[in-house]
Write an enzyme that holds these catalytic residues in place. Structure first.
Site, short mmCIF file in Angstrom:
data_model
loop_
_atom_site.label_atom_id
_atom_site.label_comp_id
_atom_site.label_asym_id
_atom_site.label_seq_id
_atom_site.Cartn_x
_atom_site.Cartn_y
_atom_site.Cartn_z
N LYS A 1 -6.93 8.61 -1.96
CA LYS A 1 -8.18 9.18 -1.45
C LYS A 1 -8.62 10.40 -2.24
O LYS A 1 -8.87 11.48 -1.69
CB LYS A 1 -8.03 9.52 0.04
CG LYS A 1 -7.68 8.32 0.92
CD LYS A 1 -7.59 8.73 2.38
CE LYS A 1 -7.27 7.55 3.29
NZ LYS A 1 -5.89 7.04 3.11
N ASN B 1 -15.34 15.72 -12.64
CA ASN B 1 -14.47 15.84 -13.80
C ASN B 1 -12.99 15.83 -13.40
O ASN B 1 -12.15 15.20 -14.05
CB ASN B 1 -14.79 17.12 -14.57
CG ASN B 1 -14.00 17.24 -15.86
OD1 ASN B 1 -14.08 16.38 -16.73
ND2 ASN B 1 -13.23 18.31 -15.99
N LYS C 1 0.86 -1.18 0.00
CA LYS C 1 0.00 0.00 0.00
C LYS C 1 0.89 1.23 0.00
O LYS C 1 1.69 1.44 0.90
CB LYS C 1 -0.92 -0.01 1.23
CG LYS C 1 -2.08 0.99 1.12
CD LYS C 1 -1.76 2.38 1.60
CE LYS C 1 -1.70 2.50 3.10
NZ LYS C 1 -1.60 3.94 3.53
N THR D 1 -10.26 5.52 9.93
CA THR D 1 -10.23 4.79 11.20
C THR D 1 -9.68 5.64 12.34
O THR D 1 -9.69 5.21 13.49
CB THR D 1 -9.42 3.49 11.07
OG1 THR D 1 -8.13 3.80 10.51
CG2 THR D 1 -10.13 2.49 10.18
N HIS E 1 -10.63 13.19 -3.97
CA HIS E 1 -11.89 13.81 -3.55
C HIS E 1 -11.96 15.21 -4.14
O HIS E 1 -11.31 16.13 -3.67
CB HIS E 1 -11.96 13.88 -2.02
CG HIS E 1 -13.29 14.30 -1.48
ND1 HIS E 1 -13.55 14.36 -0.14
CD2 HIS E 1 -14.43 14.69 -2.10
CE1 HIS E 1 -14.80 14.76 0.06
NE2 HIS E 1 -15.35 14.98 -1.13
N ASP E 2 -12.76 15.36 -5.19
CA ASP E 2 -12.90 16.65 -5.86
C ASP E 2 -14.15 16.58 -6.72
O ASP E 2 -14.92 15.61 -6.63
CB ASP E 2 -11.65 16.95 -6.70
CG ASP E 2 -11.34 18.44 -6.79
OD1 ASP E 2 -12.27 19.22 -7.12
OD2 ASP E 2 -10.19 18.83 -6.53
N ASP F 1 -3.22 4.46 -2.47
CA ASP F 1 -4.19 5.03 -1.54
C ASP F 1 -4.06 6.56 -1.52
O ASP F 1 -3.47 7.14 -0.62
CB ASP F 1 -3.93 4.45 -0.15
CG ASP F 1 -4.96 4.88 0.88
OD1 ASP F 1 -6.09 5.24 0.48
OD2 ASP F 1 -4.64 4.86 2.08
N GLY G 1 0.28 -1.65 8.70
CA GLY G 1 1.49 -0.86 8.58
C GLY G 1 2.46 -1.08 9.71
O GLY G 1 3.29 -2.00 9.68
N ARG G 2 2.36 -0.26 10.75
CA ARG G 2 3.36 -0.23 11.82
C ARG G 2 3.62 -1.57 12.51
O ARG G 2 4.78 -1.84 12.86
CB ARG G 2 2.97 0.85 12.84
CG ARG G 2 3.31 2.25 12.33
CD ARG G 2 2.66 3.34 13.15
NE ARG G 2 1.25 3.48 12.83
CZ ARG G 2 0.47 4.46 13.28
NH1 ARG G 2 0.97 5.37 14.11
NH2 ARG G 2 -0.79 4.53 12.92
#
Length: 224
Positions: A61, A67, A32, A115, A63-64, A59, A204-205
Site C-alpha cells: 500500500k 517520485n 499475499k 474494508t 503512498h507518498d 501488499d 486470510g483467517r
C-alpha cells in the site's frame, strides 16, 4: 487464472508463514504478503516464500509523493511480484509513476478504501459521500492513470467492474457464509465476490486460522 484465491500470510513468523503456504499451496492460486511479514523479513523473506512456486501479491500500500513511490517500486522490482499495491488516494501522478516504474509482468493495483472502514470513517477524515461513492471515484482515477486495477470490497466490485470492464479487481475481506467477520466491516462470500466481477480473492483467517488450512482452502475453492 484457474484458482483466484490468494491466501493472506499475515504473520511475522517466517517458519509459520512457510508452513501455512506449504500446506495450502495446491488449493490456492497465490500468496499475499503484507506489511507485517515484509517489515519483519524484507526481500530475503519474500524470496523464501517465492521459492514455494506460487505467485506473490505484495501488499505494501505505497503512498507518498510520486517520485518517492516510483523509487520504492524500482527498489522492489528485482522481486517481480505478480501484484503490487499502492494507495489510490495518492493521486493520478503517483499512480502513473508507480506503473511506469513497475517491472513487466507486475500488476499495479490501487487500494480504494480499506474494508475495515465505512462511511462514518470517511466522514471523520473529511470525505463526503458513501463508501460506494469513494470507491467509484478512485476506480475512475485508477483507470485514467493507466494502472492495472483496484482493490475494493465485494460490496463495490460489481459497480466498479461495470465502469472498468477490463480492470483487475482484487477483493479482500472475503468470508465464507456464516464465518466470523473479525475487524472487517464490508464483507461478502467468495462466490458472491466472483459473481460480481472479482478477479482475485484475498482470504486470510478463514484459511490460516482453520484447524486444517488445506481443507479450508479446498472447501472455499469448491464454492467458486
Amino acid at each position: 487464472m484457474s484458482n483466484r484465491i490468494y491466501v493472506a500470510i499475515d504473520t511475522p513468523d517466517l517458519a509459520r508463514a512457510k508452513a501455512i503456504a506449504t500446506r495450502v499451496r495446491t488449493h490456492v492460486g497465490g500468496l499475499k504478503l503484507g506489511l507485517e511479514f515484509f517489515c519483519a523479513h524484507g526481500a530475503p523473506g519474500y524470496r523464501e516464500m517465492a521459492a514455494l512456486g506460487l505467485p506473490i501479491f505484495l501488499d505494501l500500500k505505497l503512498h507518498d509523493i510520486p517520485n518517492t513511490v516510483a523509487k520504492a517500486v524500482q527498489a522492489l522490482s528485482p522481486l517481480a511480484p505478480a501484484i503490487l499495491t499502492v494507495h489510490g488516494a495518492g493521486g493520478r501522478a503517483m499512480l502513473e509513476d508507480a506503473k511506469a516504474a513497475a517491472p513487466t509482468g507486475t500488476k499495479v493495483v490501487a487500494v480504494t478504501m480499506l474494508t475495515s472502514l465505512d462511511a462514518s470513517d470517511l466522514g471523520a477524515t473529511g470525505i463526503a459521500g458513501s463508501a460506494h461513492d469513494q470507491v467509484l471515484r478512485l476506480t475512475d482515477l485508477a483507470c485514467e492513470a493507466g494502472i492495472d486495477g483496484i482493490v475494493c470490497s465485494g460490496e463495490e466490485v460489481g459497480a466498479a467492474h461495470a465502469r472498468w470492464p477490463k480492470g483487475c479487481f482484487v477483493v479482500p475481506g472475503v468470508r465464507p457464509a456464516g464465518g466470523s467477520v473479525g475487524d472487517q466491516k464490508r464483507v461478502v462470500t467468495p462466490r458472491a465476490a466472483i459473481d460480481a466481477g472479482a478477479s482475485i480473492l484475498v482470504i486470510g483467517r478463514p484459511i490460516t486460522q482453520a484447524e486444517d488450512p488445506d481443507a479450508a482452502a479446498r472447501a472455499i475453492a469448491g464454492t467458486l
